[in-house]
Every structure is written in structure tokens, then in C-alpha cells.
Design a protein around this motif. Structure first.
Motif, PDB file in Angstrom:
ATOM      1  N   LEU A   1     -20.428 -28.854 -38.580  1.00  0.00           N
ATOM      2  CA  LEU A   1     -21.653 -28.280 -38.017  1.00  0.00           C
ATOM      3  C   LEU A   1     -22.503 -29.341 -37.340  1.00  0.00           C
ATOM      4  O   LEU A   1     -23.035 -29.123 -36.250  1.00  0.00           O
ATOM      5  CB  LEU A   1     -22.474 -27.592 -39.110  1.00  0.00           C
ATOM      6  N   ALA A   2     -22.640 -30.493 -37.989  1.00  0.00           N
ATOM      7  CA  ALA A   2     -23.442 -31.575 -37.420  1.00  0.00           C
ATOM      8  C   ALA A   2     -22.823 -32.070 -36.113  1.00  0.00           C
ATOM      9  O   ALA A   2     -23.551 -32.328 -35.142  1.00  0.00           O
ATOM     10  CB  ALA A   2     -23.573 -32.718 -38.422  1.00  0.00           C
ATOM     11  N   LEU A   3     -21.514 -32.190 -36.060  1.00  0.00           N
ATOM     12  CA  LEU A   3     -20.860 -32.618 -34.820  1.00  0.00           C
ATOM     13  C   LEU A   3     -21.031 -31.573 -33.711  1.00  0.00           C
ATOM     14  O   LEU A   3     -21.266 -31.911 -32.556  1.00  0.00           O
ATOM     15  CB  LEU A   3     -19.381 -32.899 -35.065  1.00  0.00           C
ATOM     16  N   GLY A   4     -20.924 -30.297 -34.081  1.00  0.00           N
ATOM     17  CA  GLY A   4     -21.184 -29.229 -33.117  1.00  0.00           C
ATOM     18  C   GLY A   4     -22.616 -29.290 -32.612  1.00  0.00           C
ATOM     19  O   GLY A   4     -22.874 -29.102 -31.424  1.00  0.00           O
ATOM     20  N   GLY A   5     -23.542 -29.568 -33.509  1.00  0.00           N
ATOM     21  CA  GLY A   5     -24.939 -29.715 -33.121  1.00  0.00           C
ATOM     22  C   GLY A   5     -25.138 -30.880 -32.178  1.00  0.00           C
ATOM     23  O   GLY A   5     -25.889 -30.790 -31.206  1.00  0.00           O
ATOM     24  N   LEU A   6     -24.451 -31.977 -32.451  1.00  0.00           N
ATOM     25  CA  LEU A   6     -24.542 -33.143 -31.574  1.00  0.00           C
ATOM     26  C   LEU A   6     -24.026 -32.810 -30.179  1.00  0.00           C
ATOM     27  O   LEU A   6     -24.621 -33.208 -29.173  1.00  0.00           O
ATOM     28  CB  LEU A   6     -23.758 -34.306 -32.172  1.00  0.00           C
ATOM     29  N   LEU A   7     -22.952 -32.038 -30.103  1.00  0.00           N
ATOM     30  CA  LEU A   7     -22.437 -31.608 -28.799  1.00  0.00           C
ATOM     31  C   LEU A   7     -23.446 -30.738 -28.059  1.00  0.00           C
ATOM     32  O   LEU A   7     -23.624 -30.877 -26.849  1.00  0.00           O
ATOM     33  CB  LEU A   7     -21.113 -30.868 -28.962  1.00  0.00           C
ATOM     34  N   LEU A   8     -24.123 -29.839 -28.778  1.00  0.00           N
ATOM     35  CA  LEU A   8     -25.159 -29.014 -28.148  1.00  0.00           C
ATOM     36  C   LEU A   8     -26.305 -29.870 -27.621  1.00  0.00           C
ATOM     37  O   LEU A   8     -26.814 -29.637 -26.525  1.00  0.00           O
ATOM     38  CB  LEU A   8     -25.693 -27.977 -29.138  1.00  0.00           C
ATOM     39  N   VAL A   9     -26.713 -30.861 -28.410  1.00  0.00           N
ATOM     40  CA  VAL A   9     -27.795 -31.762 -27.967  1.00  0.00           C
ATOM     41  C   VAL A   9     -27.370 -32.502 -26.704  1.00  0.00           C
ATOM     42  O   VAL A   9     -28.133 -32.593 -25.734  1.00  0.00           O
ATOM     43  CB  VAL A   9     -28.182 -32.751 -29.093  1.00  0.00           C
ATOM     44  N   LEU A  10     -26.151 -33.038 -26.690  1.00  0.00           N
ATOM     45  CA  LEU A  10     -25.671 -33.764 -25.515  1.00  0.00           C
ATOM     46  C   LEU A  10     -25.585 -32.855 -24.291  1.00  0.00           C
ATOM     47  O   LEU A  10     -25.956 -33.260 -23.185  1.00  0.00           O
ATOM     48  CB  LEU A  10     -24.313 -34.397 -25.802  1.00  0.00           C
ATOM     49  N   LEU A  11     -25.129 -31.635 -24.468  1.00  0.00           N
ATOM     50  CA  LEU A  11     -25.062 -30.669 -23.371  1.00  0.00           C
ATOM     51  C   LEU A  11     -26.451 -30.373 -22.828  1.00  0.00           C
ATOM     52  O   LEU A  11     -26.670 -30.332 -21.614  1.00  0.00           O
ATOM     53  CB  LEU A  11     -24.379 -29.384 -23.851  1.00  0.00           C
ATOM     54  N   ALA A  12     -27.410 -30.182 -23.730  1.00  0.00           N
ATOM     55  CA  ALA A  12     -28.780 -29.895 -23.307  1.00  0.00           C
ATOM     56  C   ALA A  12     -29.387 -31.081 -22.567  1.00  0.00           C
ATOM     57  O   ALA A  12     -30.017 -30.909 -21.520  1.00  0.00           O
ATOM     58  CB  ALA A  12     -29.636 -29.530 -24.524  1.00  0.00           C
ATOM     59  N   VAL A  13     -29.188 -32.284 -23.086  1.00  0.00           N
ATOM     60  CA  VAL A  13     -29.749 -33.477 -22.437  1.00  0.00           C
ATOM     61  C   VAL A  13     -29.145 -33.649 -21.048  1.00  0.00           C
ATOM     62  O   VAL A  13     -29.848 -33.971 -20.086  1.00  0.00           O
ATOM     63  CB  VAL A  13     -29.509 -34.728 -23.317  1.00  0.00           C
ATOM     64  N   GLN A  14     -27.852 -33.404 -20.926  1.00  0.00           N
ATOM     65  CA  GLN A  14     -27.163 -33.535 -19.645  1.00  0.00           C
ATOM     66  C   GLN A  14     -27.742 -32.569 -18.602  1.00  0.00           C
ATOM     67  O   GLN A  14     -27.816 -32.889 -17.422  1.00  0.00           O
ATOM     68  CB  GLN A  14     -25.679 -33.277 -19.834  1.00  0.00           C
ATOM     69  N   ASN A  15     -28.142 -31.382 -19.028  1.00  0.00           N
ATOM     70  CA  ASN A  15     -28.640 -30.363 -18.100  1.00  0.00           C
ATOM     71  C   ASN A  15     -30.152 -30.299 -18.007  1.00  0.00           C
ATOM     72  O   ASN A  15     -30.682 -29.488 -17.243  1.00  0.00           O
ATOM     73  CB  ASN A  15     -28.083 -28.995 -18.500  1.00  0.00           C
ATOM     74  N   ALA A  16     -30.855 -31.092 -18.771  1.00  0.00           N
ATOM     75  CA  ALA A  16     -32.316 -31.008 -18.811  1.00  0.00           C
ATOM     76  C   ALA A  16     -32.965 -31.356 -17.481  1.00  0.00           C
ATOM     77  O   ALA A  16     -33.850 -30.633 -17.010  1.00  0.00           O
ATOM     78  CB  ALA A  16     -32.866 -31.904 -19.917  1.00  0.00           C
ATOM     79  N   SER A  17     -32.552 -32.432 -16.876  1.00  0.00           N
ATOM     80  CA  SER A  17     -33.199 -32.877 -15.639  1.00  0.00           C
ATOM     81  C   SER A  17     -33.115 -31.829 -14.526  1.00  0.00           C
ATOM     82  O   SER A  17     -34.140 -31.462 -13.948  1.00  0.00           O
ATOM     83  CB  SER A  17     -32.602 -34.209 -15.191  1.00  0.00           C
TER      84      SER A  17
END
Length: 154
Positions: A18-34
């Protein structure tokens, strides 16, 4: 009487997944934030979108369409072929129709003058990811309190 000693609980494989899946979601969000926040503010290279064709995908009980065409920056220096117009639907354009648009650098599409609310999805992904990453840490932080309470009641 000797108090019973509980075994130390560790973070299991499920919590780690779950934590690794969460980390992937965070990275995806950061990548698309700008690009998402640039679309919210209407920041980007201004230009014109010319509709060429309508691409639709059929889902059970639903159709999702987007107009694909050419984006040309106002100064003519940037031309993007086969680019989607974000938020367009079947009735938005006809082939050859044009609209003011801006390019945030996002791969795959440009935005109309109204911008977009994509930031909502990006923020939700980020918060969900943080929650999944924090879950095992919060669980571990609760353990000492639970142990203290158990000792007090012994």
C-alpha cells in the motif's frame, strides 16, 4: 504475576505494498502538477487550435470524445500536430473550425480559454498517495501509546 509480553508488531507485506502504491500516486501527481496548475491559471503559450477530426471511445452506456487537430502558437514558432483539445466533446467543433488555445507543455493536449480543473484530480491523487504512504507510519506511531495503556491497565 508476571505481565504478559506482546510480540512486537511489524509492518507487513500488505502495508508495504500500500505504501509503495501511495508513493507511485504521489510521484504521478507531482509529475502532472505543473501542467495542471498552469491550465488552472491559463498559463502557457497562446495560439490557435484547428480541429481536424473527432476521436471517440465507446464505454458501456457512455461515449467519450475529443477533437484532435493542430495547435499553432501565436508567433508561429510552435506547431503541434495531432493534439487533443482538452474538454472538447462531439458538438464542440466541426472539421476546420478554430479556437483560441494555450499550450502548457502537457503531452497530448492543449487547453481552451477557460482552462481546466485537472488540478482537482492531481490534488486528490497526491492526498490519497500521502495517506497510503503515511498509513504504516501512523500505525507504528500508535503502538507505543497502546502498549502504555495496556501496562497501565495491568
Amino acid at each position: 504475576m508476571k505481565p504478559s509480553v506482546r510480540p512486537v508488531r511489524r509492518i507487513g507485506a500488505f502495508e508495504m505494498a500500500l505504501a509503495l502504491g501511495g508513493l507511485l500516486l504521489v510521484l504521478l501527481a507531482v509529475q502532472n502538477a505543473s501542467p495542471a496548475f498552469a491550465a488552472l491559471r491559463g498559463d502557457g503559450v497562446p495560439g490557435t487550435f484547428t480541429a481536424r477530426r473527432l476521436d471517440c471511445i465507446q464505454h458501456p452506456g457512455h461515449e467519450q470524445c475529443v477533437w484532435v487537430g493542430t495547435f499553432r502558437s501565436r508567433d508561429g514558432g510552435d506547431v503541434r500536430q495531432d493534439i487533443g483539445f482538452y474538454g472538447s466533446e462531439r458538438g464542440t467543433f466541426t472539421p476546420g473550425a478554430t479556437s483560441p488555445a494555450f499550450d502548457t507543455g502537457r503531452r497530448g493536449h492543449v487547453y481552451g480559454p477557460g482552462g481546466s480543473n485537472e488540478w482537482v484530480v492531481v490534488a486528490a491523487l497526491f492526498l490519497a498517495g500521502l495517506g497510503l504512504v503515511a498509513r504504516p507510519l501512523l500505525w507504528l506511531a500508535r503502538l507505543p501509546r497502546a502498549r502504555r495503556r495496556a501496562r497501565q491497565h495491568s
